[in-house]
Design an enzyme around this catalytic site. Structure first.
Site, PDB file in Angstrom:
ATOM      1  N   CYS A   1      12.790   5.360  33.111  1.00 48.43           N
ATOM      2  CA  CYS A   1      12.967   6.529  33.968  1.00 48.43           C
ATOM      3  C   CYS A   1      12.119   6.398  35.238  1.00 48.43           C
ATOM      4  CB  CYS A   1      12.544   7.793  33.217  1.00 48.43           C
ATOM      5  SG  CYS A   1      13.874   8.951  32.892  1.00 48.43           S
TER       6      CYS A   1
ATOM      7  N   CYS B   1      14.296  16.629  36.986  1.00 46.70           N
ATOM      8  CA  CYS B   1      15.589  16.436  36.331  1.00 46.70           C
ATOM      9  C   CYS B   1      15.675  17.206  35.022  1.00 46.70           C
ATOM     10  CB  CYS B   1      15.820  14.959  36.033  1.00 46.70           C
ATOM     11  SG  CYS B   1      16.075  13.951  37.500  1.00 46.70           S
TER      12      CYS B   1
ATOM     13  N   CYS C   1       0.826  -1.221   0.000  1.00 49.80           N
ATOM     14  CA  CYS C   1       0.000   0.000   0.000  1.00 49.80           C
ATOM     15  C   CYS C   1       0.853   1.261   0.000  1.00 49.80           C
ATOM     16  CB  CYS C   1      -0.916   0.041   1.211  1.00 49.80           C
ATOM     17  SG  CYS C   1      -2.067  -1.337   1.307  1.00 49.80           S
ATOM     18  N   HIS C   2       1.913   1.259   0.805  1.00 48.67           N
ATOM     19  CA  HIS C   2       2.653   2.507   1.031  1.00 48.67           C
ATOM     20  C   HIS C   2       3.863   2.677   0.122  1.00 48.67           C
ATOM     21  CE1 HIS C   2       0.228   3.394   4.567  1.00 48.67           C
ATOM     22  NE2 HIS C   2       0.458   2.183   5.032  1.00 48.67           N
TER      23      HIS C   2
END
Lengths: 288, 109
Positions: free
Chosen positions: A249, A207, A106-107
Protein backbone atom coordinates in the site's frame (compact mmCIF):
# COMPACT_ATOMS: atom_id res chain seq x y z
CA UNK A 1 -21.39 -17.79 -12.78
CA UNK A 2 -22.93 -16.90 -16.09
CA UNK A 3 -21.85 -13.84 -17.95
CA UNK A 4 -25.31 -12.38 -17.52
CA UNK A 5 -25.26 -12.61 -13.74
CA UNK A 6 -21.86 -11.03 -13.52
CA UNK A 7 -22.98 -8.11 -15.64
CA UNK A 8 -26.02 -7.75 -13.46
CA UNK A 9 -23.81 -7.77 -10.36
CA UNK A 10 -21.62 -5.03 -11.74
CA UNK A 11 -24.66 -2.97 -12.64
CA UNK A 12 -26.01 -3.42 -9.12
CA UNK A 13 -22.70 -2.34 -7.62
CA UNK A 14 -22.51 0.73 -9.81
CA UNK A 15 -26.03 1.71 -8.91
CA UNK A 16 -25.45 1.26 -5.21
CA UNK A 17 -22.28 3.32 -5.51
CA UNK A 18 -24.15 6.23 -6.99
CA UNK A 19 -26.67 6.44 -4.18
CA UNK A 20 -24.37 5.65 -1.32
CA UNK A 21 -22.29 8.78 -0.93
CA UNK A 22 -20.10 9.36 2.08
CA UNK A 23 -18.42 6.00 1.91
CA UNK A 24 -21.17 3.55 2.74
CA UNK A 25 -20.84 -0.08 1.75
CA UNK A 26 -21.79 -0.76 -1.84
CA UNK A 27 -21.35 -4.49 -2.43
CA UNK A 28 -24.07 -6.99 -1.56
CA UNK A 29 -24.97 -5.78 1.89
CA UNK A 30 -27.06 -8.79 2.73
CA UNK A 31 -24.49 -11.41 1.83
CA UNK A 32 -23.60 -13.64 4.74
CA UNK A 33 -20.33 -15.44 5.05
CA UNK A 34 -20.87 -19.06 6.04
CA UNK A 35 -17.93 -21.44 5.65
CA UNK A 36 -18.67 -25.00 4.49
CA UNK A 37 -22.34 -24.42 5.26
CA UNK A 38 -21.55 -24.56 8.98
CA UNK A 39 -19.48 -21.74 10.38
CA UNK A 40 -21.11 -18.29 10.23
CA UNK A 41 -18.64 -15.40 10.39
CA UNK A 42 -19.27 -11.82 11.44
CA UNK A 43 -18.49 -9.56 8.48
CA UNK A 44 -20.17 -6.41 9.78
CA UNK A 45 -20.62 -5.17 13.29
CA UNK A 46 -20.61 -2.04 15.44
CA UNK A 47 -17.31 -0.19 15.52
CA UNK A 48 -15.21 -0.64 18.68
CA UNK A 49 -15.41 2.23 21.19
CA UNK A 50 -12.12 3.85 20.23
CA UNK A 51 -13.41 4.27 16.65
CA UNK A 52 -16.84 5.66 17.51
CA UNK A 53 -15.88 9.18 16.44
CA UNK A 54 -14.94 8.13 12.91
CA UNK A 55 -16.98 5.02 12.04
CA UNK A 56 -20.32 3.58 13.07
CA UNK A 57 -19.94 0.15 11.56
CA UNK A 58 -16.97 -1.93 10.56
CA UNK A 59 -16.96 -4.28 7.57
CA UNK A 60 -14.74 -7.15 6.61
CA UNK A 61 -13.04 -6.82 3.22
CA UNK A 62 -15.06 -9.88 2.16
CA UNK A 63 -18.16 -7.67 1.91
CA UNK A 64 -16.55 -5.63 -0.88
CA UNK A 65 -15.57 -8.50 -3.12
CA UNK A 66 -17.55 -9.76 -6.09
CA UNK A 67 -19.96 -12.62 -5.67
CA UNK A 68 -17.73 -15.31 -7.15
CA UNK A 69 -14.74 -14.25 -5.05
CA UNK A 70 -16.99 -14.29 -2.00
CA UNK A 71 -18.21 -17.79 -2.90
CA UNK A 72 -14.65 -19.12 -3.14
CA UNK A 73 -14.09 -18.37 0.51
CA UNK A 74 -17.30 -20.09 1.55
CA UNK A 75 -16.03 -23.57 0.79
CA UNK A 76 -12.68 -24.79 2.02
CA UNK A 77 -12.24 -26.95 -1.06
CA UNK A 78 -12.69 -23.96 -3.35
CA UNK A 79 -10.55 -21.69 -1.17
CA UNK A 80 -7.07 -21.85 -2.74
CA UNK A 81 -5.55 -20.59 0.51
CA UNK A 82 -6.31 -23.92 2.16
CA UNK A 83 -3.57 -25.63 0.14
CA UNK A 84 -1.11 -23.42 1.98
CA UNK A 85 -2.75 -24.13 5.32
CA UNK A 86 -2.03 -27.82 4.65
CA UNK A 87 1.59 -27.00 3.91
CA UNK A 88 1.70 -25.06 7.19
CA UNK A 89 0.40 -28.15 8.94
CA UNK A 90 3.17 -30.26 7.41
CA UNK A 91 5.73 -27.72 8.65
CA UNK A 92 4.13 -27.80 12.11
CA UNK A 93 4.95 -31.51 12.38
CA UNK A 94 8.41 -31.28 10.85
CA UNK A 95 11.34 -31.74 13.22
CA UNK A 96 13.96 -29.03 12.68
CA UNK A 97 16.91 -27.47 14.45
CA UNK A 98 19.45 -28.48 17.05
CA UNK A 99 16.89 -29.33 19.71
CA UNK A 100 15.37 -32.03 17.53
CA UNK A 101 11.88 -30.65 17.96
CA UNK A 102 8.90 -29.73 15.82
CA UNK A 103 6.20 -27.21 16.74
CA UNK A 104 4.06 -30.20 17.64
CA UNK A 105 6.62 -31.45 20.18
CA UNK A 106 5.54 -28.69 22.60
CA UNK A 107 2.24 -27.41 21.24
CA UNK A 108 0.69 -30.76 20.20
CA UNK A 109 -2.52 -30.29 18.26
CA UNK A 110 -2.82 -26.72 16.95
CA UNK A 111 -6.61 -27.03 17.01
CA UNK A 112 -6.25 -26.85 20.81
CA UNK A 113 -3.06 -24.92 21.42
CA UNK A 114 -3.39 -22.26 18.69
CA UNK A 115 -7.10 -21.60 19.14
CA UNK A 116 -7.61 -17.89 19.73
CA UNK A 117 -4.02 -16.90 18.94
CA UNK A 118 -4.73 -15.04 15.71
CA UNK A 119 -7.58 -13.16 17.39
CA UNK A 120 -5.41 -11.55 20.06
CA UNK A 121 -2.17 -10.80 18.19
CA UNK A 122 -0.19 -8.53 17.97
CA UNK A 123 0.21 -8.98 21.70
CA UNK A 124 2.53 -7.79 24.44
CA UNK A 125 5.17 -10.30 25.44
CA UNK A 126 5.95 -9.71 29.09
CA UNK A 127 9.19 -11.68 29.25
CA UNK A 128 10.71 -9.94 26.24
CA UNK A 129 9.10 -6.59 26.99
CA UNK A 130 8.00 -6.14 23.40
CA UNK A 131 4.95 -6.19 21.16
CA UNK A 132 4.90 -9.36 19.11
CA UNK A 133 3.11 -10.48 15.97
CA UNK A 134 2.27 -14.11 15.24
CA UNK A 135 5.22 -14.09 12.83
CA UNK A 136 7.49 -12.75 15.56
CA UNK A 137 6.33 -15.45 17.94
CA UNK A 138 6.87 -18.20 15.34
CA UNK A 139 10.44 -17.06 14.80
CA UNK A 140 11.05 -16.68 18.52
CA UNK A 141 10.02 -20.31 18.98
CA UNK A 142 12.09 -21.48 16.03
CA UNK A 143 15.29 -19.81 17.18
CA UNK A 144 15.04 -20.08 20.98
CA UNK A 145 13.15 -23.34 21.48
CA UNK A 146 13.92 -25.38 18.37
CA UNK A 147 17.41 -24.11 17.59
CA UNK A 148 16.31 -23.71 13.98
CA UNK A 149 16.86 -20.95 11.45
CA UNK A 150 14.16 -18.26 11.60
CA UNK A 151 11.84 -17.96 8.61
CA UNK A 152 12.18 -14.82 6.55
CA UNK A 153 9.53 -12.46 7.98
CA UNK A 154 7.60 -12.33 4.71
CA UNK A 155 8.03 -15.66 2.94
CA UNK A 156 6.10 -18.67 1.73
CA UNK A 157 7.08 -20.73 4.77
CA UNK A 158 6.01 -18.00 7.17
CA UNK A 159 2.74 -17.33 5.37
CA UNK A 160 1.88 -21.04 5.42
CA UNK A 161 2.54 -21.30 9.14
CA UNK A 162 0.66 -18.12 10.01
CA UNK A 163 -2.29 -19.17 7.83
CA UNK A 164 -2.43 -22.54 9.56
CA UNK A 165 -2.41 -20.78 12.95
CA UNK A 166 -5.09 -18.31 11.79
CA UNK A 167 -7.45 -21.08 10.68
CA UNK A 168 -7.54 -22.41 14.25
CA UNK A 169 -9.20 -19.15 15.34
CA UNK A 170 -11.57 -18.86 12.41
CA UNK A 171 -14.91 -17.48 13.54
CA UNK A 172 -13.59 -16.04 16.78
CA UNK A 173 -13.89 -12.26 17.15
CA UNK A 174 -10.74 -10.20 16.76
CA UNK A 175 -9.95 -8.90 20.22
CA UNK A 176 -6.55 -7.25 20.52
CA UNK A 177 -5.69 -5.36 23.69
CA UNK A 178 -5.01 -1.66 23.14
CA UNK A 179 -4.18 -0.45 26.63
CA UNK A 180 -1.69 -1.33 29.36
CA UNK A 181 1.81 -2.04 28.08
CA UNK A 182 0.82 -1.78 24.41
CA UNK A 183 -0.69 1.69 24.76
CA UNK A 184 2.40 3.46 23.42
CA UNK A 185 2.68 1.17 20.40
CA UNK A 186 -1.03 1.53 19.71
CA UNK A 187 -0.72 5.33 19.75
CA UNK A 188 2.27 5.10 17.43
CA UNK A 189 0.27 2.88 15.06
CA UNK A 190 -2.59 5.36 15.10
CA UNK A 191 -0.18 8.17 14.29
CA UNK A 192 1.16 6.23 11.31
CA UNK A 193 -2.39 5.41 10.16
CA UNK A 194 -3.36 9.07 9.98
CA UNK A 195 -0.06 10.43 8.63
CA UNK A 196 -0.03 11.32 4.94
CA UNK A 197 2.93 9.94 3.06
CA UNK A 198 4.39 9.40 -0.39
CA UNK A 199 4.21 11.33 -3.63
CA UNK A 200 0.44 10.88 -3.65
CA UNK A 201 0.28 12.32 -0.14
CA UNK A 202 -2.22 9.82 1.21
CA UNK A 203 -2.67 8.32 4.66
CA UNK A 204 -4.29 4.94 5.36
CA UNK A 205 -7.36 6.92 6.44
CA UNK A 206 -7.60 8.82 3.14
CA UNK A 207 -8.75 5.66 1.41
CA UNK A 208 -9.86 3.21 4.07
CA UNK A 209 -11.69 5.54 6.44
CA UNK A 210 -12.91 8.38 4.25
CA UNK A 211 -13.54 6.55 0.97
CA UNK A 212 -14.30 2.91 1.63
CA UNK A 213 -16.99 1.62 -0.68
CA UNK A 214 -15.98 4.06 -3.40
CA UNK A 215 -14.07 3.05 -6.47
CA UNK A 216 -10.31 3.28 -6.71
CA UNK A 217 -9.81 2.79 -10.41
CA UNK A 218 -11.79 -0.40 -11.14
CA UNK A 219 -11.83 -1.74 -7.62
CA UNK A 220 -13.78 -1.13 -4.46
CA UNK A 221 -11.93 0.31 -1.51
CA UNK A 222 -12.47 -1.68 1.64
CA UNK A 223 -12.06 -0.45 5.17
CA UNK A 224 -8.63 -2.02 5.16
CA UNK A 225 -9.52 -4.49 7.88
CA UNK A 226 -6.97 -7.22 8.51
CA UNK A 227 -9.22 -9.85 10.09
CA UNK A 228 -8.92 -11.95 6.92
CA UNK A 229 -5.13 -12.19 6.84
CA UNK A 230 -3.20 -14.02 5.66
CA UNK A 231 -5.23 -13.47 2.51
CA UNK A 232 -5.01 -15.47 -0.69
CA UNK A 233 -4.98 -12.93 -3.49
CA UNK A 234 -6.19 -14.01 -6.90
CA UNK A 235 -3.99 -11.44 -8.60
CA UNK A 236 -0.80 -13.34 -7.89
CA UNK A 237 -2.12 -16.63 -6.56
CA UNK A 238 -0.38 -16.59 -3.22
CA UNK A 239 -0.93 -15.82 0.43
CA UNK A 240 -0.24 -12.27 1.58
CA UNK A 241 0.76 -11.46 5.12
CA UNK A 242 -0.51 -8.30 6.81
CA UNK A 243 2.74 -6.38 6.80
CA UNK A 244 3.40 -7.30 3.19
CA UNK A 245 0.07 -5.67 2.35
CA UNK A 246 1.04 -2.55 4.34
CA UNK A 247 4.29 -2.48 2.42
CA UNK A 248 2.44 -2.76 -0.91
CA UNK A 249 0.00 0.00 0.00
CA UNK A 250 2.75 2.45 0.93
CA UNK A 251 4.66 1.57 -2.24
CA UNK A 252 1.48 2.27 -4.22
CA UNK A 253 1.19 5.79 -2.80
CA UNK A 254 4.86 6.09 -3.75
CA UNK A 255 6.03 6.41 -0.20
CA UNK A 256 9.02 4.84 1.52
CA UNK A 257 7.69 1.74 3.31
CA UNK A 258 8.98 0.61 6.69
CA UNK A 259 10.64 -2.79 6.78
CA UNK A 260 8.34 -5.78 7.08
CA UNK A 261 8.69 -6.93 10.68
CA UNK A 262 9.82 -3.50 11.89
CA UNK A 263 8.49 -2.02 15.16
CA UNK A 264 6.66 0.65 13.13
CA UNK A 265 4.73 -1.85 11.03
CA UNK A 266 4.06 -3.97 14.11
CA UNK A 267 2.59 -0.92 15.85
CA UNK A 268 0.50 -0.22 12.75
CA UNK A 269 -0.62 -3.85 12.65
CA UNK A 270 -1.81 -3.58 16.25
CA UNK A 271 -3.70 -0.38 15.54
CA UNK A 272 -5.32 -1.68 12.34
CA UNK A 273 -6.20 -4.97 14.04
CA UNK A 274 -7.88 -2.99 16.85
CA UNK A 275 -10.05 -1.20 14.28
CA UNK A 276 -11.46 -4.65 13.48
CA UNK A 277 -12.15 -5.73 17.07
CA UNK A 278 -15.44 -7.60 16.81
CA UNK A 279 -15.08 -8.94 13.27
CA UNK A 280 -14.41 -12.65 12.88
CA UNK A 281 -10.98 -14.02 12.15
CA UNK A 282 -11.25 -15.20 8.53
CA UNK A 283 -7.75 -16.32 7.58
CA UNK A 284 -7.05 -17.69 5.11
CA UNK A 285 -9.43 -15.43 3.23
CA UNK A 286 -9.81 -14.97 -0.53
CA UNK A 287 -9.43 -11.50 -2.03
CA UNK A 288 -8.72 -10.12 -5.47
CA UNK B 1 8.24 -37.82 -5.72
CA UNK B 2 8.07 -34.07 -5.84
CA UNK B 3 7.66 -32.21 -2.54
CA UNK B 4 4.32 -31.17 -1.13
CA UNK B 5 2.18 -33.21 -3.52
CA UNK B 6 -1.20 -33.99 -2.02
CA UNK B 7 -4.29 -35.04 -3.97
CA UNK B 8 -7.68 -33.81 -2.78
CA UNK B 9 -11.14 -34.81 -3.91
CA UNK B 10 -14.56 -33.58 -2.99
CA UNK B 11 -17.38 -35.92 -3.96
CA UNK B 12 -20.80 -36.50 -2.43
CA UNK B 13 -21.15 -39.65 -0.33
CA UNK B 14 -24.70 -40.24 -1.59
CA UNK B 15 -26.46 -39.79 -4.92
CA UNK B 16 -29.72 -40.72 -6.62
CA UNK B 17 -29.47 -43.37 -9.37
CA UNK B 18 -28.61 -41.67 -12.66
CA UNK B 19 -27.83 -38.36 -10.98
CA UNK B 20 -25.04 -36.20 -12.34
CA UNK B 21 -22.88 -35.29 -9.36
CA UNK B 22 -20.26 -32.55 -9.22
CA UNK B 23 -16.74 -33.74 -8.54
CA UNK B 24 -14.00 -31.37 -7.54
CA UNK B 25 -10.36 -32.37 -7.56
CA UNK B 26 -7.16 -30.55 -6.78
CA UNK B 27 -3.60 -31.71 -6.48
CA UNK B 28 -0.97 -29.52 -4.93
CA UNK B 29 1.98 -29.58 -7.32
CA UNK B 30 4.57 -27.04 -8.47
CA UNK B 31 3.89 -27.71 -12.20
CA UNK B 32 7.32 -26.47 -13.23
CA UNK B 33 7.07 -25.80 -16.97
CA UNK B 34 10.67 -26.60 -17.91
CA UNK B 35 10.96 -23.25 -19.67
CA UNK B 36 12.02 -21.10 -16.73
CA UNK B 37 15.62 -20.39 -15.87
CA UNK B 38 17.12 -20.11 -12.42
CA UNK B 39 19.52 -17.39 -11.26
CA UNK B 40 22.61 -18.86 -12.92
CA UNK B 41 20.82 -19.12 -16.26
CA UNK B 42 20.33 -22.87 -16.44
CA UNK B 43 16.93 -24.39 -17.14
CA UNK B 44 14.84 -25.58 -14.23
CA UNK B 45 13.86 -29.13 -15.25
CA UNK B 46 10.24 -29.75 -16.15
CA UNK B 47 8.16 -31.33 -13.43
CA UNK B 48 4.43 -31.53 -14.04
CA UNK B 49 1.45 -33.80 -13.64
CA UNK B 50 1.00 -34.99 -17.23
CA UNK B 51 -2.19 -37.05 -16.94
CA UNK B 52 -5.25 -37.16 -14.73
CA UNK B 53 -7.96 -39.81 -14.86
CA UNK B 54 -11.19 -40.56 -13.05
CA UNK B 55 -12.78 -43.98 -13.22
CA UNK B 56 -16.08 -45.22 -11.88
CA UNK B 57 -16.24 -48.97 -11.23
CA UNK B 58 -13.60 -49.45 -13.92
CA UNK B 59 -15.29 -47.20 -16.50
CA UNK B 60 -13.32 -44.15 -17.57
CA UNK B 61 -15.10 -40.91 -16.70
CA UNK B 62 -12.41 -38.45 -17.79
CA UNK B 63 -8.88 -38.89 -19.07
CA UNK B 64 -6.96 -35.64 -19.23
CA UNK B 65 -3.59 -35.09 -20.85
CA UNK B 66 -1.69 -32.12 -19.43
CA UNK B 67 1.15 -30.10 -20.88
CA UNK B 68 3.41 -27.32 -19.61
CA UNK B 69 1.82 -23.90 -18.99
CA UNK B 70 -0.85 -25.33 -16.72
CA UNK B 71 -0.70 -23.42 -13.48
CA UNK B 72 0.40 -24.71 -10.14
CA UNK B 73 -2.02 -26.86 -8.10
CA UNK B 74 -4.22 -28.00 -11.04
CA UNK B 75 -7.92 -28.05 -10.24
CA UNK B 76 -10.54 -29.99 -12.20
CA UNK B 77 -14.25 -29.78 -11.65
CA UNK B 78 -16.59 -31.97 -13.69
CA UNK B 79 -19.82 -33.93 -13.50
CA UNK B 80 -20.28 -37.67 -13.58
CA UNK B 81 -23.50 -39.67 -13.87
CA UNK B 82 -23.73 -42.20 -11.07
CA UNK B 83 -25.84 -45.20 -12.22
CA UNK B 84 -25.36 -47.34 -9.10
CA UNK B 85 -23.34 -47.61 -5.90
CA UNK B 86 -19.66 -47.72 -6.65
CA UNK B 87 -16.20 -46.34 -6.25
CA UNK B 88 -14.69 -43.33 -7.97
CA UNK B 89 -10.96 -43.71 -8.51
CA UNK B 90 -8.83 -40.67 -9.19
CA UNK B 91 -5.29 -40.98 -10.50
CA UNK B 92 -2.63 -38.38 -11.21
CA UNK B 93 0.56 -39.24 -13.15
CA UNK B 94 3.73 -37.28 -12.42
CA UNK B 95 6.60 -36.69 -14.88
CA UNK B 96 8.95 -38.43 -12.47
CA UNK B 97 6.92 -41.64 -12.67
CA UNK B 98 5.08 -41.16 -9.38
CA UNK B 99 1.38 -41.98 -9.37
CA UNK B 100 -0.97 -40.42 -6.84
CA UNK B 101 -4.35 -41.91 -6.01
CA UNK B 102 -7.52 -41.10 -4.22
CA UNK B 103 -10.86 -42.94 -4.11
CA UNK B 104 -14.36 -42.05 -2.97
CA UNK B 105 -17.37 -44.33 -2.43
CA UNK B 106 -20.69 -43.04 -3.70
CA UNK B 107 -23.77 -44.80 -2.38
CA UNK B 108 -26.99 -44.81 -4.38
CA UNK B 109 -30.29 -44.98 -2.54
Amino acid sequence: MTKLTSIRTIAALAFAGSIALGGAVTADENAELVINGELALVTKTAAPDHLKDSLDEIYSGWVYRETDTQAMQMDDFDNPGMVFVDLGMDAWNKVEGTENKSCASCHNDPAESMKGVRATYPKWNEAAGELRTVEGQVNHCRTKNMGAEPYKYVSGDMANMVAMIAVQSRGMPVNVAIDGPVKAAWEQGKEIYYTRTGVLDLSCASCHEQNYGNYIRADHLSQGQINGFPAYRLKDARLHQVQDRFWGCIRDVRGEPYDRGSPEFTALELYVASRGNGLSVEGASVRN
Amino acid sequence: MADGVKPRVKAPAKAAAGEAVVLKTLISHVMESGQRKNKDGSLIPRSIINRFTCEFNGTMVVDVEMHPAISTNPYFEFEAVIPATGELKFTWYDDDGSVYNDAKMVTVG
